[in-house]
Design an enzyme around this catalytic site. Structure first.
Site, mmCIF file in Angstrom:
data_model
loop_
_atom_site.group_PDB
_atom_site.id
_atom_site.type_symbol
_atom_site.label_atom_id
_atom_site.label_comp_id
_atom_site.label_asym_id
_atom_site.label_seq_id
_atom_site.Cartn_x
_atom_site.Cartn_y
_atom_site.Cartn_z
ATOM 1 N N LYS A 14 47.073 59.567 14.104
ATOM 2 C CA LYS A 14 46.492 59.604 12.758
ATOM 3 C C LYS A 14 46.889 60.908 12.089
ATOM 4 O O LYS A 14 46.561 61.987 12.579
ATOM 5 C CB LYS A 14 44.972 59.495 12.855
ATOM 6 C CG LYS A 14 44.239 59.662 11.528
ATOM 7 C CD LYS A 14 44.471 58.482 10.595
ATOM 8 C CE LYS A 14 43.858 58.697 9.229
ATOM 9 N NZ LYS A 14 42.414 58.653 9.216
ATOM 10 N N HIS B 201 35.083 55.515 12.806
ATOM 11 C CA HIS B 201 34.652 56.843 13.274
ATOM 12 C C HIS B 201 33.438 56.676 14.172
ATOM 13 O O HIS B 201 32.393 56.196 13.716
ATOM 14 C CB HIS B 201 34.297 57.738 12.080
ATOM 15 C CG HIS B 201 35.462 57.974 11.171
ATOM 16 N ND1 HIS B 201 36.365 58.997 11.362
ATOM 17 C CD2 HIS B 201 35.912 57.289 10.090
ATOM 18 C CE1 HIS B 201 37.305 58.944 10.436
ATOM 19 N NE2 HIS B 201 37.058 57.912 9.639
ATOM 20 N N ASP C 281 36.366 52.000 8.191
ATOM 21 C CA ASP C 281 36.200 53.427 7.899
ATOM 22 C C ASP C 281 34.718 53.788 7.911
ATOM 23 O O ASP C 281 34.266 54.658 7.169
ATOM 24 C CB ASP C 281 36.861 53.833 6.574
ATOM 25 C CG ASP C 281 36.987 55.346 6.440
ATOM 26 O OD1 ASP C 281 36.869 56.052 7.458
ATOM 27 O OD2 ASP C 281 37.181 55.824 5.302
ATOM 28 N N HIS D 257 46.205 59.151 6.384
ATOM 29 C CA HIS D 257 45.248 59.364 5.292
ATOM 30 C C HIS D 257 46.086 59.816 4.101
ATOM 31 O O HIS D 257 46.476 60.979 4.016
ATOM 32 C CB HIS D 257 44.201 60.416 5.670
ATOM 33 C CG HIS D 257 43.147 60.563 4.617
ATOM 34 N ND1 HIS D 257 41.823 60.240 4.829
ATOM 35 C CD2 HIS D 257 43.226 60.952 3.314
ATOM 36 C CE1 HIS D 257 41.139 60.444 3.708
ATOM 37 N NE2 HIS D 257 41.972 60.886 2.776
ATOM 38 N N HIS E 24 39.832 50.818 11.807
ATOM 39 C CA HIS E 24 39.652 52.224 11.385
ATOM 40 C C HIS E 24 38.170 52.554 11.498
ATOM 41 O O HIS E 24 37.374 52.171 10.645
ATOM 42 C CB HIS E 24 40.139 52.412 9.941
ATOM 43 C CG HIS E 24 40.044 53.821 9.444
ATOM 44 N ND1 HIS E 24 41.085 54.454 8.803
ATOM 45 C CD2 HIS E 24 39.034 54.732 9.487
ATOM 46 C CE1 HIS E 24 40.723 55.685 8.474
ATOM 47 N NE2 HIS E 24 39.464 55.876 8.867
ATOM 48 N N HIS F 156 42.723 52.881 4.675
ATOM 49 C CA HIS F 156 41.689 52.715 3.635
ATOM 50 C C HIS F 156 42.247 52.825 2.215
ATOM 51 O O HIS F 156 41.852 53.699 1.453
ATOM 52 C CB HIS F 156 40.519 53.682 3.843
ATOM 53 C CG HIS F 156 40.904 55.099 4.205
ATOM 54 N ND1 HIS F 156 41.818 55.824 3.510
ATOM 55 C CD2 HIS F 156 40.452 55.899 5.208
ATOM 56 C CE1 HIS F 156 41.922 57.009 4.070
ATOM 57 N NE2 HIS F 156 41.118 57.081 5.098
HETATM 58 C C1 NCD Z 1 35.741 60.112 7.061
HETATM 59 C C2 NCD Z 1 34.844 60.886 8.036
HETATM 60 O O1 NCD Z 1 33.714 61.197 7.670
HETATM 61 O O2 NCD Z 1 35.298 61.184 9.150
HETATM 62 N N1 NCD Z 1 35.183 60.219 5.750
HETATM 63 C C3 NCD Z 1 35.418 59.388 4.709
HETATM 64 O O3 NCD Z 1 34.927 59.655 3.625
HETATM 65 N N2 NCD Z 1 36.138 58.302 4.840
HETATM 66 C C4 NCD Z 1 37.136 60.631 7.157
HETATM 67 C C5 NCD Z 1 38.153 59.780 6.445
HETATM 68 O O4 NCD Z 1 38.494 58.695 6.906
HETATM 69 O O5 NCD Z 1 38.620 60.217 5.392
HETATM 70 ZN ZN ZN Z 2 38.260 57.348 8.168
#
Ligand code: NCD
Ligand code: ZN
Length: 335
Positions: free
Chosen positions: A95, A14, A240, A134, A12, A168
């Site tokens: 997702k 970003h 995450d 999520h 996971h 998460h």
């Molecule tokens: C994530 C993001 O910034 O894209 N933020 C977070 O707090 N985890 C998005 C997510 O996974 O909820």
């Molecule tokens: Zn995330």
């Protein structure tokens, strides 16, 4: 002391886009062999053309590193079966975000009504596409994930062949669901194994530890630790890691997300060693994910050594977790 991980995976992640992608992608690609890349960029990844183009931008950004970005589509309840058949050639998972629940999720689903979601989920189940969720309602912030539990239960029973990843997870109730439904799995982050709400807001507010879902209680963290340290076969590491530029974190209206990618393996090794569970780290950061996703990663050896790693104060304009602090383990080399 040396510890070697083979083909660690981040299930996971970003990676963002443009300038931020160029900063963060090489950091993950250095120490991980692959990652499930989240589709909540702007605009979200909702077409096959967008998946292919985003993957190309990622591959360009990682340079010579051995790293496979595993792409995902942003879940929409109006995708056709024909579209999903084609998409299945390019993505491992979709997702699902409830609309507005976290960063860039405005285009998410307005309703978690099973009948509305059924056509897409049935097609996904038939095609072997994984559903990443999520799982938060829009209730009281500390109860959102717990409240979502009944939705996970309905999804898991209505689509028994669909693999559902509770992303998460942060609560003991989510941990309990793993042993109740065969087709429910989970990712667990580094930060939720280490912090509670006390660390975020118990003293002076710590914007760089603020994320969704928010860190919970000690008993929740203990439950997450319990299944992670024993590498419960249904849990996988998913950082995450969610970078935001400093001006979006240290301001009025702090964006949610903790940036951990460049230090995740070092901190996990420290944590597992502290609990005498180093032998289970390989399963937690790779083997379980390979089995759950039916995926064979690119081969990579990450040799960690018990030598101090001073986490940089920033990576370009992003402040990492443990900024300027020293971890007990560092990455000696990657083969
Ligand atoms: C994530 C993001 O910034 O894209 N933020 C977070 O707090 N985890 C998005 C997510 O996974 O909820
Ligand atoms: Zn995330």
């Amino acid at each position: 002391m040396i510890y070697t991980l083979i083909s660690p995976l981040d299930m996971h992640l970003h990676l963002r886009d443009e300038a931020m992608l160029k900063v963060v992608a090489p950091l993950s690609a250095h120490s991980f062999s692959g990652a499930i890349v989240m589709p909540n960029v702007v605009p979200p990844i909702t077409t096959i053309e967008a998946v292919i183009a985003y993957k190309e931008r990622i591959v360009h950004a990682i340079g010579n590193n051995v790293f496979e970005p595993l792409m995902t589509l942003f879940f929409r309840d109006d995708y056709s079966r024909e579209f999903l058949e084609k998409a299945a050639l390019h993505v491992k998972a979709l997702k699902l975000y409830p609309s507005g629940i976290t960063t860039n999720s405005e285009a998410g689903v307005a309703s978690m009504d099973i009948e509305v979601l059924r056509p897409v989920l049935e097609a996904m189940s038939d095609l072997g596409l994984i559903l990443c969720v999520h799982g938060e309602t829009n209730g009281f912030v500390m109860d959102r994930e717990k409240e979502f539990g009944s939705i996970y239960e309905s999804l898991a029973s209505a689509f028994p062949k669909l693999k559902i990843v509770m992303e998460h997870i942060t609560t003991k109730e989510s941990v309990a669901l793993l042993d109740t439904y065969e087709n429910l799995y989970a990712t667990i982050t580094l930060h939720h194994l280490l912090i509670t709400l006390d660390d975020v807001a118990g003293g002076m507010l710590q914007p760089h530890l603020f994320c969704k879902p928010i860190a919970k209680r000690y008993e929740d963290r203990d439950a997450l630790l319990h299944v992670s340290l024993k590498a419960h076969p249904k849990v996988m590491f998913g950082s995450d890691s969610a970078p935001h530029p400093i001006h979006k974190k240290e301001c009025c209206g702090c964006a949610a997300g903790v940036f951990t990618a460049p230090l995740a393996l070092q901190a996990l090794t420290e944590l597992f060693e502290k609990h005498n569970k180093l032998a289970n780290l390989q399963a937690f950061v790779s083997d379980n994910a390979q089995r759950i996703y039916g995926y064979k990663p690119l081969y990579k050896e990450v040799k960690l050594i018990k030598a101090p790693f001073c986490v940089p104060s920033s990576y370009d304009n992003v402040i990492p977790m443990f900024a300027s602090q020293t971890l007990a383990w560092s990455i000696e080399h990657v083969l």
